[in-house]
Design a protein around this motif. Structure first.
Motif, PDB file in Angstrom:
ATOM      1  N   LEU A  93      -1.418  -5.725 -11.201  1.00  0.00           N
ATOM      2  CA  LEU A  93      -0.116  -4.993 -11.349  1.00  0.00           C
ATOM      3  C   LEU A  93      -0.303  -3.629 -11.167  1.00  0.00           C
ATOM      4  N   VAL A 133     -14.594  -0.474 -15.906  1.00  0.00           N
ATOM      5  CA  VAL A 133     -14.442   0.449 -17.021  1.00  0.00           C
ATOM      6  C   VAL A 133     -15.176   0.374 -18.140  1.00  0.00           C
ATOM      7  N   LEU A 134     -15.237  -1.207 -18.572  1.00  0.00           N
ATOM      8  CA  LEU A 134     -15.878  -1.625 -19.843  1.00  0.00           C
ATOM      9  C   LEU A 134     -17.426  -1.743 -19.577  1.00  0.00           C
ATOM     10  N   LEU A 146      -0.624 -10.502  -3.368  1.00  0.00           N
ATOM     11  CA  LEU A 146      -1.775 -10.243  -4.383  1.00  0.00           C
ATOM     12  C   LEU A 146      -1.928 -11.463  -5.330  1.00  0.00           C
ATOM     13  N   TYR A 147      -0.813 -12.092  -5.824  1.00  0.00           N
ATOM     14  CA  TYR A 147      -1.003 -13.293  -6.603  1.00  0.00           C
ATOM     15  C   TYR A 147      -1.505 -14.567  -5.781  1.00  0.00           C
ATOM     16  N   PRO A 202      -8.258   1.098 -21.878  1.00  0.00           N
ATOM     17  CA  PRO A 202      -9.186   0.112 -21.993  1.00  0.00           C
ATOM     18  C   PRO A 202     -10.481   0.245 -22.471  1.00  0.00           C
ATOM     19  N   LYS A 203     -10.961   1.550 -22.427  1.00  0.00           N
ATOM     20  CA  LYS A 203     -12.319   1.952 -22.792  1.00  0.00           C
ATOM     21  C   LYS A 203     -12.315   2.167 -24.343  1.00  0.00           C
ATOM     22  N   TYR A 209      -5.456   4.168 -17.378  1.00  0.00           N
ATOM     23  CA  TYR A 209      -6.105   3.307 -16.816  1.00  0.00           C
ATOM     24  C   TYR A 209      -7.674   3.349 -17.266  1.00  0.00           C
ATOM     25  N   TYR A 210      -8.299   4.393 -17.354  1.00  0.00           N
ATOM     26  CA  TYR A 210      -9.614   4.208 -17.788  1.00  0.00           C
ATOM     27  C   TYR A 210      -9.711   4.324 -19.488  1.00  0.00           C
ATOM     28  N   TYR A 263     -11.874  -6.612 -12.047  1.00  0.00           N
ATOM     29  CA  TYR A 263     -12.252  -5.084 -11.982  1.00  0.00           C
ATOM     30  C   TYR A 263     -12.173  -4.273 -13.299  1.00  0.00           C
ATOM     31  N   SER A 264     -11.771  -4.940 -14.199  1.00  0.00           N
ATOM     32  CA  SER A 264     -11.564  -4.179 -15.607  1.00  0.00           C
ATOM     33  C   SER A 264     -12.677  -3.846 -15.992  1.00  0.00           C
ATOM     34  N   ASP A 265     -13.945  -4.536 -15.594  1.00  0.00           N
ATOM     35  CA  ASP A 265     -15.158  -4.438 -16.018  1.00  0.00           C
ATOM     36  C   ASP A 265     -15.750  -2.918 -15.563  1.00  0.00           C
ATOM     37  N   GLY A 275     -11.476  -1.413 -26.047  1.00  0.00           N
ATOM     38  CA  GLY A 275     -12.522  -2.487 -25.547  1.00  0.00           C
ATOM     39  C   GLY A 275     -11.735  -3.634 -24.920  1.00  0.00           C
ATOM     40  N   GLN A 276     -10.362  -3.231 -24.648  1.00  0.00           N
ATOM     41  CA  GLN A 276      -9.663  -4.531 -23.806  1.00  0.00           C
ATOM     42  C   GLN A 276      -9.605  -4.516 -22.418  1.00  0.00           C
ATOM     43  N   ASN A 277      -9.678  -5.691 -21.694  1.00  0.00           N
ATOM     44  CA  ASN A 277      -9.311  -5.664 -20.153  1.00  0.00           C
ATOM     45  C   ASN A 277      -7.944  -5.188 -19.939  1.00  0.00           C
ATOM     46  N   VAL A 278      -7.822  -4.523 -18.820  1.00  0.00           N
ATOM     47  CA  VAL A 278      -6.435  -4.143 -18.340  1.00  0.00           C
ATOM     48  C   VAL A 278      -5.676  -5.159 -18.182  1.00  0.00           C
ATOM     49  N   SER A 329      -3.073  -6.421 -16.477  1.00  0.00           N
ATOM     50  CA  SER A 329      -3.192  -6.910 -15.190  1.00  0.00           C
ATOM     51  C   SER A 329      -3.339  -6.168 -13.951  1.00  0.00           C
ATOM     52  N   TYR A 330      -4.823  -6.276 -13.673  1.00  0.00           N
ATOM     53  CA  TYR A 330      -5.209  -5.421 -12.569  1.00  0.00           C
ATOM     54  C   TYR A 330      -4.450  -5.359 -11.201  1.00  0.00           C
ATOM     55  N   PHE A 378      -9.047 -10.249  -8.802  1.00  0.00           N
ATOM     56  CA  PHE A 378      -8.819  -8.786  -8.987  1.00  0.00           C
ATOM     57  C   PHE A 378      -9.116  -8.450 -10.391  1.00  0.00           C
ATOM     58  N   GLU A 379      -8.805  -9.340 -11.267  1.00  0.00           N
ATOM     59  CA  GLU A 379      -8.938  -9.228 -12.680  1.00  0.00           C
ATOM     60  C   GLU A 379     -10.408  -8.793 -13.302  1.00  0.00           C
TER      61      GLU A 379
END
Ligand code: HEM
Lengths: 490, 69
Positions: free
Chosen positions: A253, B50-51, B32-33, A241-242, A237-238, B46-48, A245-248, A250-251, B43-44
């Protein structure tokens, strides 16, 4: 905490654990390959007296790869991912830095002690919990230190929200602490021997018979869950995406699958004891929960595959992405295979046969091994500030190891099912058709194939070690940290 | 209890365990949805975490109690 342009993440502990991941990986896998050749050619068991026998070497292999290689990889990535997603640096706290260093050094002396005691035949004889009580106490100390550093780092974080990878690492810490304590409840005989001679190293379990089996497999199965699964999911999960360079994908999920895994895994251990003396309802529950386990497992795996949506081209250009996608594919394979084996009628054929090690190594070589190596490949340019030494070497390693795994599991599937069917075959009068030695003869070619597959994987691992070593010593120096894709020289 | 009754009970047990878990997890997924859709929580984003994880990047959501300047 003052924001400060000079402040950087501290990778000194990450480097130490990276080093032990590679060192213990080489030792553990080398012993594994020796074991595989011993099974195919039993004469090889007699080369070094009692110290070279299969029974002495097997726990060194299992402990070496699980608690040497995998745990080192988990700790290395924790100190890397933890600092980064929490946005705190170990440099900001002398206390946490000392705890982390102590964690490493106590861990580092435990592993050689484990090897020495095991090769001398000092063992509790509980699978994956062979180490005797003084070593267990030492393990408790560094496990607690890991917890202190983990919760200390979380306490100092700048980000309010804790990223899902950190949840997975936390679950690993908490669950293993609980499992380890309960399964290793043991009485050192020395203190209660009433003058009778007893080795200082010897202990007996507080549980007996069926209870012992139950606690043992509650532990054993969840060691799979919280050493071989959750921390590895934390990594993917880290790092996926890192690196891409993509977003997960579905967070949501990822969060759902997290709670699913937590809830279901702890009830599934009964599938190791099907048709044994444990109560029938427990076997049924273990079997049912194992089938349900497909959902959260595939939830994470599919989430990772879909993270690459629209970016599948990266699979062609980056061997690092290839390792991670292959890892989650193998995760899917072992988490569909496991539930199938957990169905009672299938387990009647699979249990005690080579299909079980076949299943084990889809998970450990394909999923755990690939993911840990990918994580180290991703971290290397950041922690050593150098370009990865050779992309073509990575490609070679990838294919060598993939072929190795395929040889491993296909040979063990065939061997296991053949064995299971032959043991059960009977004639019209109800007499068994085959004696045990008949199965051994039939299985010989498959054992040889497996050993060759294992050897391929080991050679691949040596290429990996060499590649990291060259990166560290002679990779091109990078002037700034790469944002996503790791730079690699062709 | 004879074997037959035991097997029947195990069968029902298996069914109800599965049903129970099914309801809990679909309920959680639904919540959640729903929270995402109603805008209660995104929620979405939060990928940031990491990025955008360099130490000098601004935190996605600052901690309330942090002694940040
Ligand atoms: C949905 C997930 C999974 C389920 C339901 C499952 C189920 C099972 C079953 C039924 C057995 C055989 C028990 C027996 O008859 O002896 C087994 C053994 C084993 N599995 Fe899995 N498995 C899963 C995933 C994994 C993964 C991902 C790994 C490793 C990364 C793994 C590692 C092992 C190990 C090490 C054993 C051998 C235990 C022994 O020493 O006997 N499993 N699993």
């Amino acid at each position: 905490m003052q924001s400060n342009a000079q402040l950087e993440y501290d990778y000194s502990v990450v480097k130490l654990f990276t080093f032990t991941t590679i060192l213990f990986g080489i030792i553990g896998m080398l012993v594994g390959v020796i074991l595989a050749f011993q099974l195919a050619f039993p004469e090889l068991s007699n080369l070094a007296g009692e110290y070279g026998t299969f029974s002495r070497l097997r726990p060194i292999h299992t402990n070496g790869v699980a608690f040497g290689f995998t745990l080192s990889g988990i700790f290395a990535t924790w100190y890397y991912v933890g600092q980064r997603v929490l946005k705190m640096s170990l440099k900001e706290s002398k206390f946490l830095m000392t705890v982390a260093k102590l964690h490493f050094w106590l861990y580092f002396i435990t592993i050689p002690l484990a090897v020495v005691t095991l090769i001398m035949g000092i063992t509790t004889s509980k699978e994956y919990a062979e180490l005797e009580w003084p070593l267990d106490l030492l393990i408790v100390v560094w496990w607690v230190l890991w917890g202190v550093s983990m919760f200390g780092m979380i306490g100092m974080r700048r980000e309010r929200t804790i990223y899902v990878s950190v949840w997975y690492y936390m679950s690993s810490f908490l669950a293993v602490a609980m499992l380890f304590l309960f399964n290793n409840m043991e009485v050192p005989t020395m203190f209660w021997a009433n003058g009778a001679p007893s080795s200082a190293m010897h202990s007996i379990s507080m549980y007996a018979g069926t209870n012992d089996a139950l606690v043992q497999w509650w532990y054993g199965h969840n060691a799979v869950a919280f050493v071989f699964t959750t921390p590895i999911i934390a990594m993917i999960y880290y790092f996926l995406p890192k690196e891409s360079g993509q977003n997960v994908f579905s967070y949501k999920l990822s969060v759902l699958a997290f709670w699913g895994l937590m809830f279901v895994y702890l009830w599934a251990g009964g599938h190791h004891l099907i048709y044994s003396t444990v109560p029938d309802w427990m076997q049924t529950m273990g079997s049912a929960m194992s089938v349900v386990l497909i959902l959260p497992s595939w939830g994470s795996a599919i989430n990772m595959l879909l993270t690459m949506k629209g970016e599948w081209g990266q699979l062609q250009t980056s061997p690092l992405i290839k390792f991670m996608i292959m890892a989650s594919t193998f995760y899917m394979l072992s988490t569909i295979e496991g539930p199938i084996q957990a169905i009672k009628s299938v387990n009647a054929i699979a249990h005690f046969t080579d299909w079980i090690p076949g299943h084990v190594h889809d998970g450990t070589l394909g999923w755990v091994g690939f993911m840990v190596m990918a994580a180290l490949f991703h971290m290397a340019p950041r922690i050593f500030k150098r370009e990865l030494y050779s992309k073509s070497l990575m490609e070679t390693q990838f294919w060598l190891q993939t072929v190795g795994i395929v040889l491993y599991f296909t040979s063990m599937w065939i061997a296991g099912i053949t064995q299971g069917m032959m043991w059960r075959a009977y004639d019209e009068y109800g007499s068994l058709l085959y004696s045990f030695i008949d199965t051994v003869t039939v299985l010989h070619p498959y054992y040889t194939l497996r050993a060759v597959g294992g050897l391929f994987y080991l050679i691949g691992f040596l290429l990996f070690a060499y590649n990291i070593f060259k990166t560290m010593t002679s990779g091109r120096v990078l002037d700034k940290e790469p944002a996503n894709a790791s730079p690699m020289a062709s | 209890m004879d074997q037959e009754t035991l097997m029947t009970m195990a069968g029902y047990g298996k069914f109800f365990i599965l049903l129970f878990i099914f309801i809990i997890f679909y309920g959680y997924a639904f919540s959640l949805y729903k929270r995402q859709r109603s805008g209660e929580r995104d929620f979405e984003k939060y990928s940031d975490l990491v990025l955008n994880d360099s130490l000098d990047a601004a935190p996605l959501e600052k901690r309330d109690n942090s002694k940040e300047k």
